[in-house]
Scaffold this active site. Sequence first.
Site, PDB file in Angstrom:
ATOM      1  CB  SER A 122      19.909  26.215 -17.665  1.00  0.00           C
ATOM      2  OG  SER A 122      18.658  26.299 -17.057  1.00  0.00           O
ATOM      3  CE  LYS A 169      17.843  29.674 -15.967  1.00  0.00           C
ATOM      4  NZ  LYS A 169      18.488  28.516 -15.354  1.00  0.00           N
ATOM      5  CB  THR A 181      15.568  19.541 -18.065  1.00  0.00           C
ATOM      6  OG1 THR A 181      15.906  20.927 -18.217  1.00  0.00           O
ATOM      7  CG2 THR A 181      14.386  19.393 -17.123  1.00  0.00           C
ATOM      8  CG  ASN A 216      -0.203   0.040   2.534  1.00  0.00           C
ATOM      9  OD1 ASN A 216       1.029   0.070   2.551  1.00  0.00           O
ATOM     10  ND2 ASN A 216      -0.938   0.030   3.639  1.00  0.00           N
TER      11      ASN A 216
HETATM   12  C1  R5P Z   1      18.312  27.352 -11.443  1.00  0.00           C
HETATM   13  O1  R5P Z   1      18.219  28.489 -11.047  1.00  0.00           O
HETATM   14  C2  R5P Z   1      19.536  26.500 -11.245  1.00  0.00           C
HETATM   15  O2  R5P Z   1      20.625  27.251 -10.817  1.00  0.00           O
HETATM   16  C3  R5P Z   1      19.874  25.772 -12.532  1.00  0.00           C
HETATM   17  O3  R5P Z   1      20.178  26.710 -13.538  1.00  0.00           O
HETATM   18  C4  R5P Z   1      18.716  24.923 -12.973  1.00  0.00           C
HETATM   19  O4  R5P Z   1      18.366  24.053 -11.939  1.00  0.00           O
HETATM   20  C5  R5P Z   1      19.023  24.105 -14.202  1.00  0.00           C
HETATM   21  O5  R5P Z   1      17.874  23.422 -14.583  1.00  0.00           O
HETATM   22  P1  R5P Z   1      17.739  22.813 -16.026  1.00  0.00           P
HETATM   23  O6  R5P Z   1      18.944  21.901 -16.253  1.00  0.00           O
HETATM   24  O7  R5P Z   1      16.441  22.028 -15.988  1.00  0.00           O
HETATM   25  O8  R5P Z   1      17.686  23.926 -17.001  1.00  0.00           O
END
Ligand code: R5P
Length: 325
Positions: A233, A198, A230, A43
């Site tokens: 960035s 960004k 992911t 569960n």
């Molecule tokens: C965000 O402010 C963090 O410093 C990283 O830039 C972020 O976690 C990167 O995330 P992702 O790889 O998904 O773009």
Amino acid sequence: MHTLTGRGSVKLFAGNSHPSLASEIAEILDLPLAKREIVEFSNGNIFIKINETVRDHDVFVIQTANDPVNNNLMELLFMIDTLRYSSPARITAVMPYFPYVRSDKKDQPRTSIGARLVANLLETVGADRVITLNLHSWQIQGFFRIPVDHVLADSIIIDHLRTRDLSNTVAVAPDAGGAKRVEKYAHMLHLPFVIMDKRRAANDDKSHIQNIIGDARGKDAIIFDDEISTGGSVLGTARMLKAHGAEKISAAVVHGVLCGDAVTRINSCPDISEVVCTNSVATPDKASGKVKIHSCAGVLAKAIQHIHNGDALTPIYEEYYYHTT
Ligand code: R5P
């Protein structure tokens, strides 16, 4: 091997999040991982049993915020709660990658502050202190009323980069929020730095690199970040740098979260040549192709040793961060 000379006995426990990092830390400290049972019933309920006495012991519990992050967090809370009722002298949660670390402020109306909630939960279940590595924002330490030893893995990354010819290189902050962090790296490596503009339009994983502030034309570039999740960035930054005339582009981050198909996307992106990170998050099949992973077990083991022995942590900061030669 680090020697544990502190008063009383020490016990090292680990949850299920990152067995190889826990074993590495245990090996460095020359300590066995203490016996416990963690059962998840059909569960979904968790059951914990501590199979060794911890009475009056100095107890450390290692658990990082791997996927599935909520299960691993719950497991940690259950372990600390169970240990609390087993009469140890002290419980330290060792959390290499802190859960919900990016959720650190209320920057829209009626939004959650996940990292603060995790801090409250840790205190409620009876943690006496926390060791964690490279927080997204250092202010998270202030969410706690117990001591937080915020250790840094920067020199692990920096030492890797120092082996290169950096004479024609710029350090890159992928967003304005990371500018202070990158300024420190740039200082350590004697590099000029640029900042990317960004934006995140919605409350999802997607980011958009709008512009570059500074000049990377004709230069190699190293993107510094606290984590790669992911990969959006870093890859978006690499694309923008390439479009603005940068040469060889790489990235250096502490937490290689690398969700979903991030490793495949990095390996197939012609704009980036390498991503270096630590194993603060479990990375069994992630160190491949362009992704290089260095262990952070040493700095965590040192922090455990200093805390148990009652020694200052300042030498660790000096070794792993204030490293400017
Ligand atoms: C965000 O402010 C963090 O410093 C990283 O830039 C972020 O976690 C990167 O995330 P992702 O790889 O998904 O773009």
